[in-house]
Design a protein around this motif. Sequence first.
Motif, PDB file in Angstrom:
ATOM      1  N   VAL A 269     -22.453 -61.797 104.265  1.00  7.92           N
ATOM      2  CA  VAL A 269     -23.629 -61.624 103.413  1.00  7.92           C
ATOM      3  C   VAL A 269     -24.141 -60.190 103.493  1.00  7.92           C
ATOM      4  N   ALA A 270     -24.450 -59.617 102.345  1.00  4.68           N
ATOM      5  CA  ALA A 270     -25.055 -58.285 102.299  1.00  4.68           C
ATOM      6  C   ALA A 270     -26.552 -58.431 102.466  1.00  4.68           C
ATOM      7  N   SER A 271     -27.087 -57.906 103.578  1.00  2.39           N
ATOM      8  CA  SER A 271     -28.526 -58.067 103.816  1.00  2.39           C
ATOM      9  C   SER A 271     -29.213 -56.760 104.181  1.00  2.39           C
ATOM     10  N   LYS A 272     -28.566 -55.910 104.972  1.00  4.04           N
ATOM     11  CA  LYS A 272     -29.190 -54.677 105.443  1.00  4.04           C
ATOM     12  C   LYS A 272     -28.299 -53.482 105.128  1.00  4.04           C
ATOM     13  N   GLY A 273     -28.920 -52.293 105.174  1.00  2.10           N
ATOM     14  CA  GLY A 273     -28.153 -51.072 104.992  1.00  2.10           C
ATOM     15  C   GLY A 273     -27.290 -50.765 106.201  1.00  2.10           C
ATOM     16  N   ALA A 274     -26.252 -49.953 105.979  1.00  2.00           N
ATOM     17  CA  ALA A 274     -25.334 -49.602 107.063  1.00  2.00           C
ATOM     18  C   ALA A 274     -25.393 -48.120 107.396  1.00  2.00           C
ATOM     19  N   GLY A 275     -26.428 -47.411 106.920  1.00  2.00           N
ATOM     20  CA  GLY A 275     -26.661 -46.038 107.323  1.00  2.00           C
ATOM     21  C   GLY A 275     -25.504 -45.113 106.998  1.00  2.00           C
ATOM     22  N   SER A 276     -25.231 -44.222 107.910  1.00  2.00           N
ATOM     23  CA  SER A 276     -24.304 -43.121 107.660  1.00  2.00           C
ATOM     24  C   SER A 276     -22.845 -43.526 107.586  1.00  2.00           C
ATOM     25  N   THR A 277     -22.532 -44.805 107.762  1.00  2.00           N
ATOM     26  CA  THR A 277     -21.155 -45.224 107.499  1.00  2.00           C
ATOM     27  C   THR A 277     -20.766 -44.927 106.055  1.00  2.00           C
ATOM     28  N   TYR A 278     -21.764 -44.776 105.161  1.00  2.00           N
ATOM     29  CA  TYR A 278     -21.482 -44.496 103.746  1.00  2.00           C
ATOM     30  C   TYR A 278     -21.105 -43.031 103.508  1.00  2.00           C
ATOM     31  N   LYS A 279     -21.307 -42.184 104.498  1.00  2.00           N
ATOM     32  CA  LYS A 279     -20.956 -40.773 104.298  1.00  2.00           C
ATOM     33  C   LYS A 279     -19.464 -40.591 104.028  1.00  2.00           C
ATOM     34  N   VAL A 280     -18.654 -41.520 104.538  1.00  2.00           N
ATOM     35  CA  VAL A 280     -17.214 -41.399 104.318  1.00  2.00           C
ATOM     36  C   VAL A 280     -16.871 -41.560 102.846  1.00  2.00           C
ATOM     37  N   PHE A 281     -17.674 -42.309 102.090  1.00  2.00           N
ATOM     38  CA  PHE A 281     -17.396 -42.468 100.663  1.00  2.00           C
ATOM     39  C   PHE A 281     -17.651 -41.158  99.918  1.00  2.00           C
ATOM     40  N   THR A 282     -18.704 -40.464 100.322  1.00  2.00           N
ATOM     41  CA  THR A 282     -18.977 -39.155  99.724  1.00  2.00           C
ATOM     42  C   THR A 282     -17.894 -38.159 100.112  1.00  2.00           C
ATOM     43  N   ALA A 283     -17.469 -38.197 101.365  1.00  2.00           N
ATOM     44  CA  ALA A 283     -16.411 -37.292 101.815  1.00  2.00           C
ATOM     45  C   ALA A 283     -15.121 -37.542 101.039  1.00  2.00           C
ATOM     46  N   ALA A 284     -14.746 -38.807 100.843  1.00  2.00           N
ATOM     47  CA  ALA A 284     -13.525 -39.123 100.109  1.00  2.00           C
ATOM     48  C   ALA A 284     -13.625 -38.671  98.656  1.00  2.00           C
ATOM     49  N   ALA A 285     -14.793 -38.883  98.044  1.00  2.00           N
ATOM     50  CA  ALA A 285     -14.971 -38.450  96.658  1.00  2.00           C
ATOM     51  C   ALA A 285     -14.897 -36.928  96.550  1.00  2.00           C
ATOM     52  N   ALA A 286     -15.453 -36.236  97.543  1.00  2.00           N
ATOM     53  CA  ALA A 286     -15.417 -34.770  97.524  1.00  2.00           C
ATOM     54  C   ALA A 286     -13.988 -34.260  97.668  1.00  2.00           C
TER      55      ALA A 286
END
Length: 731
Positions: free
Chosen positions: A390-407
């Motif tokens: 279940v998606a309930s809370k944020g996962a913080g800076s684990t999302y930085k990898v998505f920006t890095a991959a897009a860059a």
Amino acid sequence: MSENAAFRTRTLAKLAATILVAGALLAGLLLPWVGGTGLVARNSASLLDALPVELTDETPAGNSKVLAADGSLITNLFTNNRTPVRADEISDVMKQALVDIEDSRFYDHNGLDVEGTFRALVTNVAAGSVREGGSTITQQLVKQTLLQTATSADERNAAVEQEGVSGLSRKLREARLALALEETYDKDEILTRYLNIVYFGRGAYGIQAAAQKYFSVNAADLTLPQAAVLAGLVQSPGEDDPITNPENAVNRRNQVLSRMNNLGHISDAELAEISAQPIAVVEGQDPPNGCIDATIGGFFCAYALQYVTGTLGLSPQEIDNGGYTIQTTLRPDLQAHGDQAVLNTLPMGDELAGVFTAIAPGSGQVLAMSVNRRYGCSDPDCESVVLNTVASKGAGSTYKVFTAAAALEAGLGAGTTISTPGNTYTSRVYKNGGRPYSIGNAGNYPDTLDMVGALIRSSNTYFLALEDRLGSVEGPVRMSERMGMTYDQAPNQDPADQIIEENRGSFTLGAEATSPLDLANAYATLGAQGTRCTPTPVVQILDRAGQPLTGDDGQPLVKNDNCTPESVPPAIANTLSKILVGDVANPEGTGTRAAIAGHEIAGKTGTAQGRDSVAFVGFMPEYAASVMVFNPKTKQDVGGFGGNMPATIWRNAMAPFLADKPTSPFPPADEGLLNGGRPAPPPPPAPSPAPVPAPTEEQPTNPGEGGGQGEGRGNEGGDPFDDPFFDDEDD
């Protein structure tokens, strides 16, 4: 009227009805057998045509079983507890006892036994109780099969109708089908089917379940005293229950023994010896039924059943009555280590949930789901929601990898340097409602970093500036989807299109409600060199014959076609994996507590705004796992950062699991991506922003629970540099 007299009256009425039925049977069914071979052949064919599918199938199906990857039992799924056995798996004395008391002419008649029926009725009237069965075993098999395979109340009522024309019609139909069964199957098959379907009380359907329930033995090992008890239960399993009504059970057992003695099947000495003894019950435990009774991995079990019903399309009724074998991906050893690791950090039922979720890169097989909760019960430490999915809370800076991959895909190499003096940055692209979007770092970071250093240190300011360089959040959002993230699976999740339309600059800092399984799967895509797989808990479903269960297209229901190679370019995946090794292995990394000697582990920490949730994801080419810690019922500062409890739980789960398992190093990073990129020009002077709230080590000031920059999603107040929690950042 006395009870005995009332019984005699009822029995005489049944006797009269039976005489009528017998007359009808003789006139309508039996006559063709004496009218010449042509009539015999014609009537046999019509009888065979009359058999419904319930009687031609290999009825009945047993319990469905949910098995772990090593073949061990997780749980059973059933409406009626039944384990069908072969004829050679039932003791001979059990067969003899049942035939003697229920249908002593079983091997002589052709499905109907008028003589035996009359004899049983007369015997029962004289005794004032049921001493012998009135219907043949074949007739009883027909009745029980139609009753237990009924799918509606009308069908169930029709199978047991006793009164009037309807009752007579039922008896005639049962008789006709009994004759057809005898033409189709041999006596041994009919008797075995009956012993597998008849109810023995206490939830035990069939002889194997009964042998286990009352005596804790297999049907093949039943002794004469035990067989006599079970044979006697068929007529009145409640009244003659040896556990709750031992006196009645002894009397009924002795009736069976007397009948066996009269027929010459046991000796006088055996009759005398056993009749004088009490019944030696050894009550067996009921088998586990459902995920609430799972021997291990209750939350995984629930997820697997959701997958079987939701993704594969089987109904709960099909599962409970199909006798299927559901072969799952659960690794019991990793599940046990995950359970213990969570409980070592957070006690069972704590208001904070520790959620450990493991998956195999390259296959999507879900390996373990641990939570400091018990599944499905109603006590305070219980939970029925599978928090791992279940998606309930944020996962913080684990999302930085998505920006890095897009860059990296946009041509901004890992050597791209960005300066953010003063550990603060105000975006030139993204807004906080109508105000500038400004963030800070938790602690002192170098003013200038490249992508490698920024990922390892988890710099908020670098990644907002990198997101500025991309000009839109669309690239990171779409990249996250390609890696395995989903954004419309829960009521509090916003679709990806909405995140993009609102151009939420906070996306790179992980404000969106996140499924722990999605998070583990996204990083597993990196470990699999860019191959994204849809998570699956099931490798195969077998039917009762042990063959793969097929769908409407005739193909196996489980197709194992859940992976997309190069969903992310392998060069990008491998480069990011090598960079993220530094988050665990380098002293300046935020995930050093997850390090395990002898294994190359890549990882990333995350901390949601206000420390409402903390996370760590670690992966290797063979395994990936996420850990999230949060209060699933309300907002709460969990204390610490992603490199604290989550990284510790991750290591405590994976270290013992990996102790006897080799893992592979990651492929080398792409040199062009690693060294490419150009230093970014210094940012223009930032406008003076309004006071900003306290970010975490890795989180924005604006997103709130759902992220974004629209009105109502804004600041929560506080000064990051006045918060003592940020003084000694060691995440």
